[in-house]
Design a protein around this motif. Sequence first.
Motif, PDB file in Angstrom:
ATOM      1  N   HIS A 281       0.841  -1.201   0.000  1.00 31.25           N
ATOM      2  CA  HIS A 281       0.000   0.000   0.000  1.00 31.25           C
ATOM      3  C   HIS A 281       0.876   1.251   0.000  1.00 31.25           C
ATOM      4  O   HIS A 281       1.125   1.863   1.042  1.00 31.25           O
ATOM      5  CB  HIS A 281      -0.894  -0.042   1.250  1.00 31.25           C
TER       6      HIS A 281
ATOM      7  N   GLU B 170      -4.377   0.045  -3.568  1.00 28.93           N
ATOM      8  CA  GLU B 170      -5.697   0.490  -3.106  1.00 28.93           C
ATOM      9  C   GLU B 170      -6.384   1.364  -4.150  1.00 28.93           C
ATOM     10  O   GLU B 170      -7.412   0.985  -4.712  1.00 28.93           O
ATOM     11  CB  GLU B 170      -5.575   1.252  -1.786  1.00 28.93           C
TER      12      GLU B 170
ATOM     13  N   HIS C 180      -5.879  -1.166   5.507  1.00 29.05           N
ATOM     14  CA  HIS C 180      -5.725  -0.460   6.797  1.00 29.05           C
ATOM     15  C   HIS C 180      -6.876  -0.665   7.787  1.00 29.05           C
ATOM     16  O   HIS C 180      -7.708   0.195   7.982  1.00 29.05           O
ATOM     17  CB  HIS C 180      -5.491   1.029   6.570  1.00 29.05           C
TER      18      HIS C 180
ATOM     19  N   TYR D 284     -14.691   6.599  -1.225  1.00 26.67           N
ATOM     20  CA  TYR D 284     -14.414   7.746  -2.092  1.00 26.67           C
ATOM     21  C   TYR D 284     -15.370   7.857  -3.277  1.00 26.67           C
ATOM     22  O   TYR D 284     -15.326   8.839  -4.011  1.00 26.67           O
ATOM     23  CB  TYR D 284     -12.972   7.662  -2.611  1.00 26.67           C
TER      24      TYR D 284
END
Length: 465
Positions: free
Chosen positions: A77, A101, A242, A183
């Motif tokens: 990541h 990601e 995460h 998002y």
Amino acid sequence: MRYVLLTLMAACSLLGQPYDVVLVNGRAMDPETNLDAVRDIAINGNRIAAISASPLRGRVEIDATGMVVAPGFIDLHQHSQTTEAYRYKAMDGVTTALELEVGVSAVREWYAARDGKALINFGATSGHIPALKAVMHEAYDGLVPRDAGVNRAPTEAEGRAILDSVRQGLDPGALCIGIGLIYTPKVPREQILELFELAAQRHVPVYVHVRSGGPVEPGGIAALQEVFADVLLSGAQLHVAHITTTGRQETRTLLRMIEEARNRGFDITTEAYPYDAAATDIASEALAEGWQTRAGIDYGDLQWAATGERLTADTFARYRMQGGIVVMHMIPDEMARLAVADPTVMIASDGIIENGKGHPRAAGSYARVLGRYVREQQALSLMDALRKMSLLPAQRLAIYSKGRLQVGADADITVFDPKRVIDRATYDNPGQYSEGILYVLVGGVFVVRDGNLVDGVAPGRGIHR
Ligand SMILES: [Zn+2]
């Protein structure tokens, strides 16, 4: 082929020819076989050629007495994929940094742009977010959308175009499919399910930042339940980004949910960075109206990466118009420690850094785990830490030549002083190299030597599926 190679390697040593490089007398640690013993490690070309309890001869010999010799760390990541960022990674012991990601669109071009120029190995997912931004003509050029990509749902035709774009990105070898549900909240759930189905057809994992987090409804538990349902329906493998960012106070519960899903046969994994603050684009949906309630924090818990200043209502409004990285002090320290100590949770940095500004996790994650959590707090064993940084990420992506300190494996190797290794990057000054990482080899080439970066080398290779 491998057999022939190994036979040739053995023949070379029988003839008494020196190896290209020998790391002499280090504490060799391999998290797959659990080797933990003093050995000489010999490298020919880009492979590990021999591991021996008796002395080996090399044209270059490095005295590794008192140091740990480990497989190079694999960061799943890492957003910043620049010359600058790769230098921080190498000094933190990372030999492979992957943008899984958000991922990338125009995958072939992305790999080509780094080919022959990178300090360390690189790779990416075929990203849903960049595909969506391109198809929907997103005006904002940050990592994640804030205009068309969040203000309306993609039409059915746009949804098909986005899916086609993600599929085409897999053809040149993107490592898996990246999705960031938080998002892109207006994307229809059916379009998300189709991405999982595509991943299952192509036998690659989906790598997901889930829709919501924290204890306030709809929080982290509901967010995991959503992607678990998509896994159940599609058969896809899932990696949850995460876990502490998403879990916060409920990290323990989310880890239990993942463990129970795994016990029932689902291929679901997760990762964490060893810090008590998150970071994202201030213009993104993560900081849309109501963020204080959702995150349980206020303006003063936000830190503007460019200047290090804590925010107020006024500066928040101004910077949100402008866009840029903001650090969010919102993860209980106890939960960061819990995830770092869990032997099944991979270490991944979520690294973002530009001109020395960003989040310290870009430069310090790996040395921080080794120095702070292994040596100082004894929160986990050194072998478990190395496994979480190398073998587990390699297994997640079915890369068999990396993440192992074994004969025939790629010579991506990190040599560090276990008594001195420590992170130096801080929230106020994230652009600081870690200490105690003394030698790093990528494909048999030194990129860090005597604790310093080596100039003029670019041994990094694109990692494809
Ligand atoms: Zn994320």
